[in-house]
Design an enzyme around this catalytic site. Sequence first.
Site, PDB file in Angstrom:
ATOM      1  CG  LEU A   1       0.717  24.057 -51.167  1.00  0.00           C
ATOM      2  CD1 LEU A   1      -0.431  24.647 -50.375  1.00  0.00           C
ATOM      3  CD2 LEU A   1       1.642  25.169 -51.618  1.00  0.00           C
TER       4      LEU A   1
ATOM      5  CE  LYS B   1      -9.777  31.344 -48.094  1.00  0.00           C
ATOM      6  NZ  LYS B   1      -9.828  29.888 -48.197  1.00  0.00           N
TER       7      LYS B   1
ATOM      8  CG  ASP C   1      -3.101  36.601 -49.868  1.00  0.00           C
ATOM      9  OD1 ASP C   1      -3.906  35.757 -49.409  1.00  0.00           O
ATOM     10  OD2 ASP C   1      -2.791  37.635 -49.255  1.00  0.00           O
ATOM     11  CG  HIS C   2      -4.625  30.471 -49.402  1.00  0.00           C
ATOM     12  ND1 HIS C   2      -3.513  30.586 -48.627  1.00  0.00           N
ATOM     13  CD2 HIS C   2      -5.635  30.248 -48.553  1.00  0.00           C
ATOM     14  CE1 HIS C   2      -3.846  30.442 -47.367  1.00  0.00           C
ATOM     15  NE2 HIS C   2      -5.134  30.230 -47.288  1.00  0.00           N
TER      16      HIS C   2
ATOM     17  N   GLY D   1       8.942  21.041 -54.764  1.00  0.00           N
ATOM     18  CA  GLY D   1       8.278  20.676 -53.506  1.00  0.00           C
ATOM     19  C   GLY D   1       7.151  19.692 -53.774  1.00  0.00           C
TER      20      GLY D   1
ATOM     21  CB  THR E   1       7.424  14.626 -51.952  1.00  0.00           C
ATOM     22  OG1 THR E   1       8.489  15.466 -51.464  1.00  0.00           O
ATOM     23  CG2 THR E   1       7.913  13.825 -53.142  1.00  0.00           C
ATOM     24  N   GLY E   2       5.544  17.498 -51.077  1.00  0.00           N
ATOM     25  CA  GLY E   2       5.131  18.198 -49.856  1.00  0.00           C
ATOM     26  C   GLY E   2       3.628  18.184 -49.610  1.00  0.00           C
TER      27      GLY E   2
ATOM     28  CG  HIS F   1      -4.117  35.527 -45.677  1.00  0.00           C
ATOM     29  ND1 HIS F   1      -3.633  35.268 -46.928  1.00  0.00           N
ATOM     30  CD2 HIS F   1      -3.594  34.570 -44.878  1.00  0.00           C
ATOM     31  CE1 HIS F   1      -2.865  34.196 -46.889  1.00  0.00           C
ATOM     32  NE2 HIS F   1      -2.818  33.757 -45.656  1.00  0.00           N
TER      33      HIS F   1
HETATM   34  P1  NAD Z   1       6.557  20.478 -46.939  1.00  0.00           P
HETATM   35  O1  NAD Z   1       7.626  20.545 -45.920  1.00  0.00           O
HETATM   36  O2  NAD Z   1       5.418  19.538 -46.739  1.00  0.00           O
HETATM   37  O3  NAD Z   1       7.215  20.134 -48.358  1.00  0.00           O
HETATM   38  C1  NAD Z   1       8.448  20.628 -48.746  1.00  0.00           C
HETATM   39  C2  NAD Z   1       8.863  20.057 -50.097  1.00  0.00           C
HETATM   40  O4  NAD Z   1      10.139  20.606 -50.438  1.00  0.00           O
HETATM   41  C3  NAD Z   1       9.018  18.550 -50.146  1.00  0.00           C
HETATM   42  O5  NAD Z   1       8.554  18.098 -51.402  1.00  0.00           O
HETATM   43  C4  NAD Z   1      10.545  18.363 -50.079  1.00  0.00           C
HETATM   44  O6  NAD Z   1      11.026  17.201 -50.742  1.00  0.00           O
HETATM   45  C5  NAD Z   1      11.025  19.568 -50.833  1.00  0.00           C
HETATM   46  N1  NAD Z   1      12.404  19.945 -50.457  1.00  0.00           N
HETATM   47  C6  NAD Z   1      12.859  20.324 -49.251  1.00  0.00           C
HETATM   48  N2  NAD Z   1      14.183  20.588 -49.312  1.00  0.00           N
HETATM   49  C7  NAD Z   1      14.579  20.382 -50.583  1.00  0.00           C
HETATM   50  C8  NAD Z   1      15.812  20.495 -51.282  1.00  0.00           C
HETATM   51  N3  NAD Z   1      16.948  20.884 -50.676  1.00  0.00           N
HETATM   52  N4  NAD Z   1      15.829  20.211 -52.602  1.00  0.00           N
HETATM   53  C9  NAD Z   1      14.705  19.818 -53.241  1.00  0.00           C
HETATM   54  N5  NAD Z   1      13.510  19.709 -52.639  1.00  0.00           N
HETATM   55  C10 NAD Z   1      13.445  19.970 -51.333  1.00  0.00           C
HETATM   56  O7  NAD Z   1       6.038  21.969 -47.137  1.00  0.00           O
HETATM   57  P2  NAD Z   1       4.551  22.471 -47.549  1.00  0.00           P
HETATM   58  O8  NAD Z   1       3.673  22.482 -46.354  1.00  0.00           O
HETATM   59  O9  NAD Z   1       4.078  21.753 -48.742  1.00  0.00           O
HETATM   60  O10 NAD Z   1       4.796  24.020 -47.896  1.00  0.00           O
HETATM   61  C11 NAD Z   1       5.470  24.446 -49.064  1.00  0.00           C
HETATM   62  C12 NAD Z   1       5.358  25.961 -49.202  1.00  0.00           C
HETATM   63  O11 NAD Z   1       4.009  26.320 -49.303  1.00  0.00           O
HETATM   64  C13 NAD Z   1       5.913  26.742 -48.019  1.00  0.00           C
HETATM   65  O12 NAD Z   1       6.442  27.946 -48.490  1.00  0.00           O
HETATM   66  C14 NAD Z   1       4.682  27.015 -47.180  1.00  0.00           C
HETATM   67  O13 NAD Z   1       4.829  28.164 -46.377  1.00  0.00           O
HETATM   68  C15 NAD Z   1       3.667  27.243 -48.273  1.00  0.00           C
HETATM   69  N6  NAD Z   1       2.287  27.005 -47.867  1.00  0.00           N
HETATM   70  C16 NAD Z   1       1.861  25.759 -47.459  1.00  0.00           C
HETATM   71  C17 NAD Z   1       0.534  25.550 -47.120  1.00  0.00           C
HETATM   72  C18 NAD Z   1       0.041  24.195 -46.725  1.00  0.00           C
HETATM   73  O14 NAD Z   1      -1.170  24.066 -46.594  1.00  0.00           O
HETATM   74  N7  NAD Z   1       0.865  23.208 -46.526  1.00  0.00           N
HETATM   75  C19 NAD Z   1      -0.381  26.617 -47.184  1.00  0.00           C
HETATM   76  C20 NAD Z   1       0.062  27.867 -47.603  1.00  0.00           C
HETATM   77  C21 NAD Z   1       1.393  28.043 -47.949  1.00  0.00           C
END
Ligand code: NAD
Length: 489
Positions: free
Chosen positions: A9, A174, A169-170, A4, A6-7, A232
Site C-alpha cells: 500500500l 473518490k 474508506d478509499h 508498514g 515497505t508494504g 464501501h
Molecule cells: P504488506 O504486507 O504489503 O505490508 C505490511 C507492512 O507491515 C510491511 O512494511 C512490513 O514490514 C510491516 N510489518 C509487518 N509486521 C511487522 C512488525 N511486526 N513490525 C513492524 N512492521 C511490520 O501489506 P499492505 O498490502 O501494504 O497492506 C497494509 C494495510 O493496508 C492492511 O491493513 C491492508 O488491509 C490495507 N490495505 C491495503 C491495500 C493495498 O492495496 N495493498 C488496499 C486497501 C487497504
Amino acid sequence: MLFGATGDLANRKLYPSLYRLYKKGKITERFAVVGVARRQLSNEEFQNSVKESILTYIGENVEIDEFISHFYYHSHDVTDAASYRELKTLAEGLDTTYNLDGNRLFYMAMAPEFFGTIAESLKSEGLTDTDGYKRLVIEKPFGHNFESAQELNRRIRTAFAEDEIYRIDHYLGKEMVQNIEVIRFANALFEPLWNNRYISNIQVTSSETLGVEERGRYYEKSGALRDMVQNHMLQMVALLAMEPPIRLNTDEIRSEKVRVLRSFRTMKVEDVKDYFVRGQYDNGMVDGVEVPAYRNEQMVAPDSNTETYVAGKLMIDNFRWAGVPFYIRTGKRMAAKSTKIVVQFKDIPMNLYYNTKETLNPNLLVIHIQPEEGVTLHLNAKKSGQSMTTTPVRLNFSNKSVDRMNTPEAYEKLLYDSMRGDATNFTHWDEVALSWKFVDTISEAWENAKEESFPNYASGSMGPQSSEDLLQKDGHTWWPIEEFDVDNC
Ligand code: NAD
C-alpha cells in the site's frame, strides 16, 4: 509516521500520493516522513525505494531528490517498547529540524492485528504526548465483525479521541463518490425526484475482473461481504439515501449517514436468503485468458465456502425510501471492472407512444465511479423522420474528457484531508458499528449453512443466476453496466 513503510500500500499508493501533493505545493518544506517497518534499511536505501515507487507508479521524478530528502527510516518491531522510545527521539529531532510544531500523523498501513498494539504503545511510550495535533489514520479492515471492531476501537481510543481517528474508506476519497452529494444537492432537477414517488430502484455495482491474486489467506477469512459490502457498498448507499444535511460539514454529513444506516431494515438470520445471495467464481475466460476457479487459487481451501460475490437488496424503512429497493452487487472475476450507480426512475403514468409498439425506456441516471468518472442521463427523444417514434438518448458528462487529465487519486485526497483535519470522508465509529451489526446477521446465516452450489458463476460473467432471480422476484433486472461505459455513449 508511516507504519508498514515497505508494504504494498505504501509503495503503490501512499508515496506517489505524497509526491503529487508535494509537487502541487500542498505539502510545504515543513514535513518529514518516518517510514517504520520490520526490515533493516538505512535512510538512503529507504529513500531510494521511495524514489523507485514514484518512478514506477508516476513515471516522473521532477524535484524528487528534494522530496525524498524528507524521508527517514526506523526499523521497528511493533511489539517492542524500546523501539518506540527510539522512534520518539527521532520524532522530536525532526520536530526541531523541520519546525513541525509537534504535529504528528500516524498512518497504519500494516496488518490490522497490530493496530491496537501500536496505538497503545504510542501512548504508553509518550509519542502521542505532543504540543501539536496527533492523528491516527487507520486502514481497513476495521475488525472482522462488530465485536472485534468494538474491541479494536476500545484499544485505539485509549490513545486517540474519536475526532483524532481517521478510518480510511478509499471509496470515500473518490472524486465521483464525493460528487454524489453535489449531483443531489446542487441540482434542482434531481432532489425533488429523489424519493419513493419517482424512483423505482437504485442499483450499485462494483465489479472486478481480477481474482483473489495472492491475497488468498486474507480473503478466505474475509470474503466479499466483509471486504466490500460492510464498508464501501454501504457507504455508497448511505450517501445516495441520506437526507440533505443542514450544512456540508463533517458532523452533519456523518449524522445523516448514520441515520440511513439506522433505517436499514434489519433481517432475522432465517430471512437473509430473501435479501442476500452469494457467489463463488469458477474457472472461465477473462479478457481472453483462461483463469482458474477460486478453489484452485493459492492459499484457498479446495472446498472453500468463502463468497467472492455478493448481491443484496437493502430496504430503507423511512419516509423518503419506503418501498424502494437498493440493490447492491460486488464480485471478483466478473465481466468488467467497473463501479457504477444506476438510479432508475419510475415509468411515466401513461405511455402516449404505445401505438408505435415501442416500450419506453425508463429514465436512468448513471453515476460512473470507476474506471471512468462521469454522469449519464438516459432519456427518450423523438427519432428523426416522419413518424412519432421514440429513441433512447444519452446525455453524458465525463470528468476525464473535461479535465483532460487524471482526477486526483483517492489516497491523495484522503492524505490531504487528514493533514488538514477534515474527517468528512472518513468513517466515524457509529457508521462502522452499525454497518458491522447489519453485516453480522448475513455472515451468521452464511456461516451456518454451507452453499452447496459453489462455485456458481463462471469467471468472466456477471455473477450467479441467483443474483438475477433476486431482482426478478421484484419485477426488476440488473442494468447491463458493461454497456453503460462513457466511451460507448
Ligand atoms: P504488506 O504486507 O504489503 O505490508 C505490511 C507492512 O507491515 C510491511 O512494511 C512490513 O514490514 C510491516 N510489518 C509487518 N509486521 C511487522 C512488525 N511486526 N513490525 C513492524 N512492521 C511490520 O501489506 P499492505 O498490502 O501494504 O497492506 C497494509 C494495510 O493496508 C492492511 O491493513 C491492508 O488491509 C490495507 N490495505 C491495503 C491495500 C493495498 O492495496 N495493498 C488496499 C486497501 C487497504
